[in-house]
Write a protein that holds these residues in place. Structure first.
Motif, PDB file in Angstrom:
ATOM      1  N   SER A   1     -11.308   6.181   2.254  1.00  0.00           N
ATOM      2  CA  SER A   1     -10.988   4.849   1.740  1.00  0.00           C
ATOM      3  C   SER A   1     -12.078   3.875   2.163  1.00  0.00           C
ATOM      4  CB  SER A   1      -9.627   4.406   2.272  1.00  0.00           C
ATOM      5  OG  SER A   1      -9.281   3.134   1.771  1.00  0.00           O
TER       6      SER A   1
ATOM      7  N   LYS B   1     -19.633   3.465   4.570  1.00  0.00           N
ATOM      8  CA  LYS B   1     -18.733   2.311   4.549  1.00  0.00           C
ATOM      9  C   LYS B   1     -19.511   1.011   4.759  1.00  0.00           C
ATOM     10  CE  LYS B   1     -14.394   4.404   6.083  1.00  0.00           C
ATOM     11  NZ  LYS B   1     -13.296   4.326   7.065  1.00  0.00           N
TER      12      LYS B   1
ATOM     13  N   GLU C   1      -0.329   4.432   1.052  1.00  0.00           N
ATOM     14  CA  GLU C   1      -0.716   5.397   2.073  1.00  0.00           C
ATOM     15  C   GLU C   1      -0.922   4.696   3.409  1.00  0.00           C
ATOM     16  OE1 GLU C   1      -4.191   7.114   0.212  1.00  0.00           O
ATOM     17  OE2 GLU C   1      -3.055   8.890  -0.353  1.00  0.00           O
TER      18      GLU C   1
ATOM     19  N   TYR D   1      -3.131   4.746   7.089  1.00  0.00           N
ATOM     20  CA  TYR D   1      -4.249   5.294   7.855  1.00  0.00           C
ATOM     21  C   TYR D   1      -3.686   5.985   9.090  1.00  0.00           C
ATOM     22  CZ  TYR D   1      -7.705   2.787   5.108  1.00  0.00           C
ATOM     23  OH  TYR D   1      -8.503   2.340   4.083  1.00  0.00           O
TER      24      TYR D   1
ATOM     25  N   ASN E   1      -8.827   9.210   7.584  1.00  0.00           N
ATOM     26  CA  ASN E   1      -7.918   9.917   6.680  1.00  0.00           C
ATOM     27  C   ASN E   1      -6.639   9.113   6.470  1.00  0.00           C
ATOM     28  OD1 ASN E   1      -9.727  11.995   6.579  1.00  0.00           O
ATOM     29  ND2 ASN E   1      -8.647  13.297   8.016  1.00  0.00           N
ATOM     30  N   THR E   2      -6.034   9.265   5.311  1.00  0.00           N
ATOM     31  CA  THR E   2      -4.762   8.624   5.032  1.00  0.00           C
ATOM     32  C   THR E   2      -3.699   9.682   4.766  1.00  0.00           C
ATOM     33  OG1 THR E   2      -5.348   8.440   2.681  1.00  0.00           O
ATOM     34  CG2 THR E   2      -5.794   6.534   4.080  1.00  0.00           C
TER      35      THR E   2
ATOM     36  N   VAL F   1       0.842  -1.197   0.000  1.00  0.00           N
ATOM     37  CA  VAL F   1       0.000   0.000   0.000  1.00  0.00           C
ATOM     38  C   VAL F   1       0.876   1.245   0.000  1.00  0.00           C
ATOM     39  CG1 VAL F   1      -1.893  -1.158   1.183  1.00  0.00           C
ATOM     40  CG2 VAL F   1      -0.147   0.002   2.519  1.00  0.00           C
TER      41      VAL F   1
ATOM     42  N   GLU G   1     -12.556  -4.762  -3.721  1.00  0.00           N
ATOM     43  CA  GLU G   1     -11.413  -3.859  -3.794  1.00  0.00           C
ATOM     44  C   GLU G   1     -11.677  -2.643  -2.917  1.00  0.00           C
ATOM     45  OE1 GLU G   1     -11.115  -2.674  -7.863  1.00  0.00           O
ATOM     46  OE2 GLU G   1     -12.795  -1.268  -7.744  1.00  0.00           O
ATOM     47  N   THR G   2     -10.611  -1.943  -2.594  1.00  0.00           N
ATOM     48  CA  THR G   2     -10.709  -0.701  -1.830  1.00  0.00           C
ATOM     49  C   THR G   2     -10.556   0.480  -2.794  1.00  0.00           C
ATOM     50  OG1 THR G   2      -9.773  -1.761   0.137  1.00  0.00           O
ATOM     51  CG2 THR G   2      -9.724   0.640   0.056  1.00  0.00           C
ATOM     52  N   PHE G   3     -11.390   1.477  -2.629  1.00  0.00           N
ATOM     53  CA  PHE G   3     -11.332   2.646  -3.504  1.00  0.00           C
ATOM     54  C   PHE G   3     -11.560   3.907  -2.692  1.00  0.00           C
ATOM     55  CE2 PHE G   3     -15.789   1.976  -3.048  1.00  0.00           C
ATOM     56  CZ  PHE G   3     -16.421   3.177  -3.323  1.00  0.00           C
ATOM     57  N   ARG G   4     -11.330   5.059  -3.310  1.00  0.00           N
ATOM     58  CA  ARG G   4     -11.520   6.355  -2.662  1.00  0.00           C
ATOM     59  C   ARG G   4     -12.919   6.853  -2.959  1.00  0.00           C
ATOM     60  NH1 ARG G   4      -9.116   9.000   1.361  1.00  0.00           N
ATOM     61  NH2 ARG G   4      -7.223   7.988   0.636  1.00  0.00           N
TER      62      ARG G   4
ATOM     63  N   TYR H   1      -5.802  -1.612  11.508  1.00  0.00           N
ATOM     64  CA  TYR H   1      -5.622  -0.884  10.249  1.00  0.00           C
ATOM     65  C   TYR H   1      -4.149  -0.826   9.848  1.00  0.00           C
ATOM     66  CZ  TYR H   1     -10.451   0.698  10.528  1.00  0.00           C
ATOM     67  OH  TYR H   1     -11.812   0.745  10.576  1.00  0.00           O
TER      68      TYR H   1
END
Length: 443
Positions: free
Chosen positions: A407, A276, A37, A39, A49-50, A35, A415-418, A75
């Protein structure tokens, strides 16, 4: 691993060494997962926030401290539970007996909150709900929930578990508008009807305690009686308004902490955790991109959905980065005054502020399940044109979701997305519209 240093003084050697240990753990997690970024676990960012540099995390934590109850760094690559003042990455078999014996105690300190039912279409979806709260409650409470999800309702029962039975009954209670007293009577009667040794709670209190981790997070914020400001952030510990000088409490002259009550209260239900939660359920995550699915949405030039409107298309064109991601949310805000006490009380005003998600199909976006109560403004009189003061927490979250995004894990795409969001429109009658926009709507 002892984590008691996390919530002590931040000017000690233990805290400095502990923060260095945390930064090393975050870097190892980055190296193992790839990754880009991190957390940030500080009290303001709250792992939402990242940041791009672990040194930013270090500075944030030294200035603001860690977010509450983050003893297990889930996290940042850890897993396990928190027992006493130590983090344990592996749950041993002998510890399971401890969790089983303390099941009743682990809910004693939980708030007796109302719950929002996520059950529909005859499916209790307990596995989905456990997945939603797993990252938030990886501790003793989560172990108790897992045990309740595996325990048969009664010996030999294969269709219902303890948790799924309570979820099903609570959904019926909510949809039918049953009182707590009548629901308790039903639980007692059902418990007597079921075979001996059944696990069904015998009161609404214990059923609600079992369900409490699935409930809505909320914040209670005191407000100035004259609608000048909210007592949060820099004003949180003040006893009177710095603008008008009026006490924040009903009983003037009484010292704080002696059974005094705020004159006006704002209840805020944070929206980001609920967004979320929606994306963590495959069915909901798929429906949240319905408006952009050519196989599911009919496009014949008619106005069948807000996505067919010129306003929607103009926004996507002006903000192409936002528009290219179909999962980004377009929201509608609506509010109006109501009196929950009918004609019994004309000295009370309540303003609910609701959010509607227009990404959903038209037959879902106006269902109660998907309409989010974000604010509840209560007091002896309406806020009037000062309603913008009360909207501040919601506006802060909406700005954050527009400027930075959050995130989010998409269970449908795995998947993880913004995720970003915007306020697409407001829905009000003319008096409420006048208050929201500070515009005269009548002579």
């Amino acid at each position: 691993m002892d984590r008691s240093w996390m919530y002590g003084r931040r000017d000690t050697k233990d805290f400095m060494h502990g923060v260095s240990e945390f930064c090393m753990s975050a870097l190892q997690h980055q190296a193992s997962t790839g990754v880009k970024e991190f957390y940030c676990p500080c009290a303001d960012c709250e792992n939402v926030n990242t940041v791009n540099n672990v040194l930013v995390i270090r500075d944030h934590v030294f200035m603001r401290g860690f977010r509450p109850n983050y003893h297990v760094w889930v996290y940042h690559g850890e897993s396990g539970v928190y027992v006493g003042n130590s983090s344990k990455n592996v749950v041993h078999e002998q510890e399971e007996a401890f969790y089983a014996e303390g099941e009743a105690d682990c809910f004693e300190d939980e708030d007796d909150d109302d719950v929002e039912s996520n059950i529909d279409d005859g499916n209790d979806r307990v596995e989905d709900m456990l997945h939603e709260v797993e990252d938030e409650v990886r501790d003793h409470v989560f172990e108790c929930l897992s045990k309740a999800a595996e325990t048969p309702l009664y010996p030999g029962c294969t269709k219902y578990r303890k948790l799924s039975a309570v979820c099903t009954l609570y959904n019926i209670k909510t949809s039918g508008g049953w009182t707590d007293i009548s629901f308790t009577e039903l639980l007692v009667a059902l418990s007597d009807m079921l075979p001996t040794g059944n696990e069904l709670p015998r009161s609404n209190y214990y059923a609600k305690k079992l369900m409490c981790p699935f409930g809505l997070e909320y914040k209670k914020i005191h407000t100035c009686p004259n609608d000048c400001l909210l007592y949060h952030k820099q004003y949180e510990n003040l006893g009177k308004c710095p603008r008008c000088g009026v006490s924040r409490y009903k009983l003037k002259g009484v010292s704080e902490g002696k059974n005094v009550y705020p004159a006006k209260v704002l209840w805020y239900l944070p929206i980001i955790p609920r967004f979320k939660r929606l994306f963590s359920i495959k069915k909901d995550a798929r429906n949240l991109r319905w408006h952009a699915d050519p196989d599911r949405r009919k496009r014949d030039g008619l106005l069948r959905h807000p996505a067919d409107s010129p306003q929607w298309k103009t926004i996507d064109k002006l903000h192409d980065t936002f528009g290219k991601e179909p999962r980004n949310l377009k929201l509608g805000l609506c509010t109006d005054e109501m009196n929950p006490f009918g004609t019994l009380s004309s000295q009370h005003s309540t303003w609910p502020v609701l959010l509607v998600i227009y990404n959903l199909p038209p037959w879902l976006c106006m269902k109660r399940k998907y309409i989010m109560l974000s604010l509840l403004i209560t007091g002896p009189k309406q806020p009037g044109n000062d309603i913008d003061v009360y909207l501040e927490p919601l506006v802060d979250d909406l700005r954050k979701m527009w400027d930075e995004g959050v995130s989010v894990f998409d269970a449908h795409a795995n998947e993880t997305f913004r995720l970003r969001a915007m306020l697409f429109c407001t829905i009000n009658d003319f008096p409420a519209y006048g208050n929201l926009s500070a515009t005269r709507t009548k002579e």
